[in-house]
Motif scaffolding. Sequence first.
Motif, short mmCIF file in Angstrom:
data_model
loop_
_atom_site.label_atom_id
_atom_site.label_comp_id
_atom_site.label_asym_id
_atom_site.label_seq_id
_atom_site.Cartn_x
_atom_site.Cartn_y
_atom_site.Cartn_z
N ASN A 20 0.79 -1.24 0.00
CA ASN A 20 0.00 0.00 0.00
C ASN A 20 0.82 1.28 0.00
O ASN A 20 0.28 2.36 0.26
N GLY A 21 2.10 1.20 -0.30
CA GLY A 21 2.87 2.44 -0.32
C GLY A 21 4.36 2.27 -0.45
O GLY A 21 4.85 1.26 -0.95
N VAL A 22 5.08 3.29 0.04
CA VAL A 22 6.54 3.33 -0.04
C VAL A 22 7.09 3.67 1.34
O VAL A 22 6.53 4.50 2.06
N ARG A 23 8.20 3.00 1.70
CA ARG A 23 8.87 3.30 2.97
C ARG A 23 10.22 3.93 2.66
O ARG A 23 11.01 3.40 1.87
N ILE A 24 10.48 5.06 3.31
CA ILE A 24 11.75 5.78 3.16
C ILE A 24 12.42 5.83 4.52
O ILE A 24 11.80 6.20 5.53
N VAL A 25 13.70 5.46 4.57
CA VAL A 25 14.42 5.39 5.84
C VAL A 25 15.66 6.29 5.78
O VAL A 25 16.44 6.21 4.83
N VAL A 26 15.81 7.15 6.78
CA VAL A 26 17.01 7.96 6.94
C VAL A 26 17.70 7.50 8.23
O VAL A 26 17.16 7.66 9.32
N GLU A 27 18.88 6.91 8.08
CA GLU A 27 19.58 6.29 9.21
C GLU A 27 20.93 6.96 9.42
O GLU A 27 21.66 7.21 8.45
N ASP A 28 21.27 7.25 10.67
CA ASP A 28 22.56 7.87 10.95
C ASP A 28 23.27 7.13 12.08
O ASP A 28 22.67 6.31 12.79
N THR A 29 24.56 7.42 12.22
CA THR A 29 25.38 6.80 13.27
C THR A 29 25.71 7.83 14.34
O THR A 29 26.78 7.80 14.94
N GLY A 30 24.78 8.78 14.56
CA GLY A 30 25.05 9.93 15.40
C GLY A 30 24.87 9.71 16.89
O GLY A 30 24.93 8.58 17.39
N ILE A 31 24.58 10.81 17.59
CA ILE A 31 24.52 10.77 19.05
C ILE A 31 23.24 10.14 19.57
O ILE A 31 23.15 9.80 20.75
N GLY A 32 22.25 9.97 18.69
CA GLY A 32 21.01 9.34 19.11
C GLY A 32 20.17 10.24 20.00
O GLY A 32 20.54 11.38 20.32
N ILE A 33 19.02 9.73 20.43
CA ILE A 33 18.08 10.49 21.25
C ILE A 33 17.76 9.65 22.49
O ILE A 33 17.36 8.49 22.37
N PRO A 34 17.92 10.22 23.68
CA PRO A 34 17.64 9.46 24.91
C PRO A 34 16.19 8.98 24.95
O PRO A 34 15.30 9.65 24.42
N PRO A 35 15.94 7.83 25.58
CA PRO A 35 14.58 7.28 25.63
C PRO A 35 13.55 8.26 26.18
O PRO A 35 12.43 8.35 25.67
N GLU A 36 13.93 9.04 27.20
CA GLU A 36 12.97 9.95 27.82
C GLU A 36 12.59 11.11 26.92
O GLU A 36 11.57 11.78 27.14
N ALA A 37 13.39 11.37 25.87
CA ALA A 37 13.11 12.48 24.96
C ALA A 37 12.36 12.04 23.71
O ALA A 37 11.82 12.88 22.99
N GLN A 38 12.33 10.75 23.44
CA GLN A 38 11.78 10.28 22.17
C GLN A 38 10.28 10.52 22.04
O GLN A 38 9.77 10.77 20.94
N ALA A 39 9.55 10.47 23.15
CA ALA A 39 8.09 10.64 23.08
C ALA A 39 7.71 12.03 22.63
O ALA A 39 6.63 12.23 22.03
N ASN A 40 8.58 13.02 22.87
CA ASN A 40 8.26 14.41 22.56
C ASN A 40 9.07 14.96 21.39
O ASN A 40 9.03 16.17 21.14
N VAL A 41 9.78 14.09 20.68
CA VAL A 41 10.71 14.59 19.67
C VAL A 41 10.00 15.30 18.52
O VAL A 41 10.59 16.16 17.86
N PHE A 42 8.72 14.98 18.30
CA PHE A 42 7.99 15.62 17.21
C PHE A 42 7.16 16.82 17.69
O PHE A 42 6.37 17.36 16.92
N ASP A 43 7.34 17.21 18.95
CA ASP A 43 6.63 18.39 19.45
C ASP A 43 7.36 19.66 19.02
O ASP A 43 8.57 19.66 18.77
N LEU A 44 6.61 20.77 18.95
CA LEU A 44 7.19 22.04 18.56
C LEU A 44 8.26 22.49 19.56
O LEU A 44 8.10 22.33 20.77
N PHE A 45 9.35 23.05 19.02
CA PHE A 45 10.44 23.65 19.80
C PHE A 45 11.17 22.65 20.69
O PHE A 45 11.83 23.04 21.65
N THR A 46 11.07 21.35 20.36
CA THR A 46 11.70 20.34 21.20
C THR A 46 13.12 20.04 20.72
O THR A 46 13.36 19.85 19.53
#
Length: 229
Positions: A156-182
Amino acid sequence: LQKEQEANRIKDEFLAVVTHDLRNTIQGVMSYSQLLERKVIEPRLQILARGVVESARHMSNLTNDLHDLARMGMQAMRVEPQTCTLRTTVDTVLEEFAEFATQEKVELKEPEVDAQLTCRADPVRLRQVLSNLVSNAVKYNHEGGSVRVSASSVINGVRIVVEDTGIGIPPEAQANVFDLFTRASNHKRRDSSGLGLAISKQLVELHGGTLELRSTAGEGSIFTVFLPN
């Protein structure tokens, strides 16, 4: 309540108009400084001109984010999907960030995207989403790290993946990563509005798709875009 809503509407409209005019002005500064960078011979002047170009590009990115934020408040953001050749869009985005990646000592891997793979998307907004994701993947990476973009056809569609080897995001921050000004607590850089991921998520959802994150602090992040047919 009605007065408050009217005040917010006026604020959003004002911000949209002002940022629209600012974008045109900043684009002029960027064009002239890029011309200067190409024309000057003295190395010191080239460095100064390059600095102006980078500053203008940063201002342009911030202004674009603020403009989209205002349009979100006005509920005026629209997408016009059409058939897009995904590899062409990915190549354009990677070329856009090639110099930045070189400066950051991050490798942009050869994309794993079939040349014939297509998707239904607004080409301008698709490029904006991928630009945000690739920019973050480079910006929050390690020296000697890498970024890879891949895509595949799924049910039913297309999947696009952007993967990096960077610093990552702590678990406690992931829930809000798509919030404004986060910004995650381990992100020390300040050359970001904190709007890009929130705007990208809304743009993907306007297509009827999804934008998801998997990340491990210290090891990197994987952002996955699903766009329906």
